[in-house]
Design a protein around this motif. Structure first.
Motif, short mmCIF file in Angstrom:
data_model
loop_
_atom_site.label_atom_id
_atom_site.label_comp_id
_atom_site.label_asym_id
_atom_site.label_seq_id
_atom_site.Cartn_x
_atom_site.Cartn_y
_atom_site.Cartn_z
N TYR A 189 8.03 -65.17 31.38
CA TYR A 189 7.68 -64.72 32.54
C TYR A 189 8.72 -63.79 33.17
O TYR A 189 9.14 -64.16 34.59
N SER A 190 9.19 -63.03 32.54
CA SER A 190 10.44 -62.08 33.07
C SER A 190 9.96 -60.57 33.17
O SER A 190 9.64 -59.99 32.25
N TYR A 191 9.75 -60.27 34.69
CA TYR A 191 9.24 -59.08 34.97
C TYR A 191 10.19 -57.87 34.40
O TYR A 191 11.67 -58.20 34.44
N PRO A 192 9.55 -56.92 34.04
CA PRO A 192 10.57 -55.68 33.46
C PRO A 192 11.66 -55.34 34.31
O PRO A 192 12.79 -55.03 33.63
N GLU A 193 11.38 -55.01 35.42
CA GLU A 193 12.55 -54.59 36.25
C GLU A 193 13.60 -55.47 36.52
O GLU A 193 14.65 -54.92 36.95
N GLY A 194 13.43 -56.88 36.19
CA GLY A 194 14.49 -57.84 36.44
C GLY A 194 15.52 -58.15 35.07
O GLY A 194 16.43 -58.71 35.19
N ILE A 195 14.88 -57.54 34.11
CA ILE A 195 15.56 -57.61 33.02
C ILE A 195 16.82 -56.67 32.75
O ILE A 195 16.73 -55.37 32.59
#
Length: 373
Positions: free
Chosen positions: A182-188
């Protein structure tokens, strides 16, 4: 369960998200329940159960036991009891390691922030201590979870510390695989991608719930990213980690999703060729902004769009798996088939109970369960 209580069950205790959200309704609807426990009361779990039993013994014939909550702590909160033993339900090979509670993203379709409160990180020292304890018990794989793992540390340290945490976890002796979900795209970030690329213990696996690709729908969902951002991110991850497994989840039939929006999503899925993809038909969550939006989509339209996405992904998955023929993979053996002719295991590409499994012919007298082969 209320009916079962009449025959076999001494006490009926209900706890969790449903109680947190609908407590006032539930105490009227299910009077058979002896005790309701909200999420933010987990820290008082044993006290409340002991109190229930004591009062039952003393006052059984006098008064009905009250299941009213007298004091509600600030939510969300962590309690030590919650992290004592995660291996009870997961077995001896892997364990889930929760690093945060709640969510601060406030996507318009989701009720989690209203149930579990804003995102709160656990202290790094506490997480590492739990991880070491799991390793001593023989756990070989840690699955890092939170509603959005990329938010880890922002509330405590002013910036995301997921990469640092992963690096620390890899130093623990006995742990073979580490993965985060569950890693949101904007946080990668670039740093996170490099951490995964450069460390053998971290599974080359990203679970990125993008939900949609149309900028219009993403905005209506209150997502913090765009089509361009998502496409660039996937390209960057694959360029830096050639053997990466990419998983995502999508919502079809979100309010206002036009035929053109859906075609855009379908074309994106065809182009992106995710290794793992799950789709959901949008459903109203009570009290969320999206449930009040106009242009709700007809159920038959949602079903049709869901079927088209999954049919396309079935073909993509088949193509992806054909490319594995002839490759040698390390497999964690976790079980045997009922006829004992096959061992059953997973590679780094598979999350337990979500993704696929590998079957290996049983050609040995040795017990391989728990082994990497």
């Amino acid at each position: 369960m209320a009916n079962y209580k009449k025959k076999r069950c001494k006490y009926l205790i209900v706890m969790g998200c449903l109680v947190q959200r609908y407590y006032e309704d539930l105490i009227k609807l299910i009077p058979e329940v002896d005790l309701f426990i909200k999420i933010d009361e987990y820290d008082h779990l044993w006290d409340k159960i002991e109190d229930l039993i004591k009062r039952d013994v003393v006052e059984k014939s006098k008064t009905k036991i009250s299941n009213k909550i007298t004091e509600i702590p600030q939510m969300p909160m962590f309690c030590e009891e919650e992290f004592l033993d995660r291996t009870i339900t997961t077995g001896s090979n892997f364990a889930y390691l929760k690093i945060g509670e709640g969510c601060s993203n406030y996507c318009t379709y989701c009720a989690i922030p209203y149930i579990r409160g804003p995102f709160i990180s656990r202290k790094k020292e506490e997480i590492l201590e739990e991880a070491k304890g799991l390793a001593k018990k023989g756990i070989k794989e840690l699955i890092i979870i939170a509603q959005d793992t990329t938010k880890y540390g922002i509330d405590l340290y002013g910036e995301s510390k997921l990469s640092d945490l992963l690096e620390e976890l890899t130093k623990i002796e006995g742990i073979k695989w580490i993965r985060f979900l569950y890693s949101y795209p904007e946080g990668i970030t670039d740093e996170l991608i490099q951490t995964v690329a450069n460390n053998d213990k971290i599974a080359k696996y990203f679970d990125i719930p993008i939900q949609h690709i149309s900028d219009k729908i993403l905005k209506r969902m209150n997502r913090k990213t765009t089509k361009n951002n998502i496409e660039e991110l996937l390209e960057k991850i694959r360029a830096n980690i050639p053997d990466v497994t990419l998983r995502t989840s999508l919502i079809v039939g979100f309010p206002g999703e036009t035929k053109e929006d859906f075609e855009e999503l379908l074309n994106f899925v065809k182009k992106a060729k995710f290794d793992k993809l799950g789709a959901f038909m949008y459903s109203k969550e009570d009290g969320t902004p999206a449930s009040r939006l106009k242009e709700q989509i007809h159920p038959m339209t949602k079903k049709s769009r869901y079927n088209k996405i999954m049919k396309l992904q079935k073909e993509i998955s088949k193509q992806n798996e054909q490319q594995l023929l002839g490759r040698e993979l390390e497999i964690l053996i976790e079980d045997m088939s009922f006829d004992r002719k096959y061992y059953v295991g997973r590679s780094y590409m598979d999350v337990p109970e979500i993704d696929g499994v590998a079957y290996i012919k049983n050609n040995t007298d040795k017990n391989l369960i728990g082994q990497y082969i």
